[in-house]
Design an enzyme around this catalytic site. Sequence first.
Site, PDB file in Angstrom:
ATOM      1  N   ALA A 130       0.817  -1.216   0.000  1.00  0.00           N
ATOM      2  CA  ALA A 130       0.000   0.000   0.000  1.00  0.00           C
ATOM      3  C   ALA A 130       0.851   1.268   0.000  1.00  0.00           C
ATOM      4  CB  ALA A 130      -0.909  -0.012   1.229  1.00  0.00           C
ATOM      5  N   ASN A 198       2.372  -2.315   8.286  1.00  0.00           N
ATOM      6  CA  ASN A 198       3.433  -2.944   7.497  1.00  0.00           C
ATOM      7  C   ASN A 198       4.013  -1.961   6.495  1.00  0.00           C
ATOM      8  OD1 ASN A 198       3.402  -5.691   8.575  1.00  0.00           O
ATOM      9  ND2 ASN A 198       1.335  -5.770   7.737  1.00  0.00           N
ATOM     10  N   HIS A 228      -2.036   7.478   3.700  1.00  0.00           N
ATOM     11  CA  HIS A 228      -0.657   7.632   4.144  1.00  0.00           C
ATOM     12  C   HIS A 228      -0.039   8.835   3.433  1.00  0.00           C
ATOM     13  CE1 HIS A 228      -1.147   3.590   5.704  1.00  0.00           C
ATOM     14  NE2 HIS A 228      -1.385   3.131   4.486  1.00  0.00           N
TER      15      HIS A 228
END
Length: 276
Positions: A130, A198, A228
């Site tokens: 991601a 992660n 993010h």
Amino acid sequence: MTQAAAQQPNLRIAIAGLGAIGKSIATTLAKGGVPGVELTAVSAKNHEKAKEFVSTLAKPVKVLNISELEKEADLVIECAPAALLPEIASPFLKAQKQVIVLSVGALLFHPELIAMAKEQGGVIHVPTGALIGLDAMIAAAEGKIHSVRMVTRKPPKGLAGAPHLIEHNISIEGLTEAKKVFEGNARDAAKGFPANLNVVVALALAGVGPENTLLEIWADPAVVRNTHTIVVDSDSAKFTMTMENIPSENPKTGRIVAQSVIAMLRKMKSSFKVGT
């Protein structure tokens, strides 16, 4: 197709864990979605449910215990709870085979797996998942990286049950505005949010390490996607990147993670590779 290509054996794949990500990858591989790659076995906590799922695949495969996977595959894709990573990865690394790790945070607490890969000749792969801009981070790390900061915003349900929240008695129920639930480095984040972060560990391993990769985590009822934002300052470039990931059936994980694994497998078998 050349004669050499025609004779090249398929890369045999095992999947450990059949949550939303594992099922997505299995479905794609079973229908021949990646040429030269063959799904041969899966493992899951509940074998009966796993067998029901496998029966729906275009090409049914074996349902095995974790300890039985290595004999059936050249590479295992770990899609399981982080605590199971050593049990999944060790047999493949000892046999000089390959492992794709999705519970990347667990690698920080099991450095023996990285050492095992070096000593035995196995390979650990960490997919981009991601994270946008991992290639840029890897390139910047060839020079000097001055700082790396990341801010993650997730819907509260995507953070529910995280050990850090439980340990510090942090409530995220009924939020009406964003609440910062963590500020620290990537190592502490991986420990406190093993199912969520992660992405920051991958960033840290590619760049300045877990202690020097700084992070804020917000539970934000206003967002519907895992978001993010990363700011990197280095001697070769300063770059800012923001990614909004659509959650999979598991709200803790983005849908793009499964696609990232498929892209990695496709690149492994390709004679034309784009990206660092």
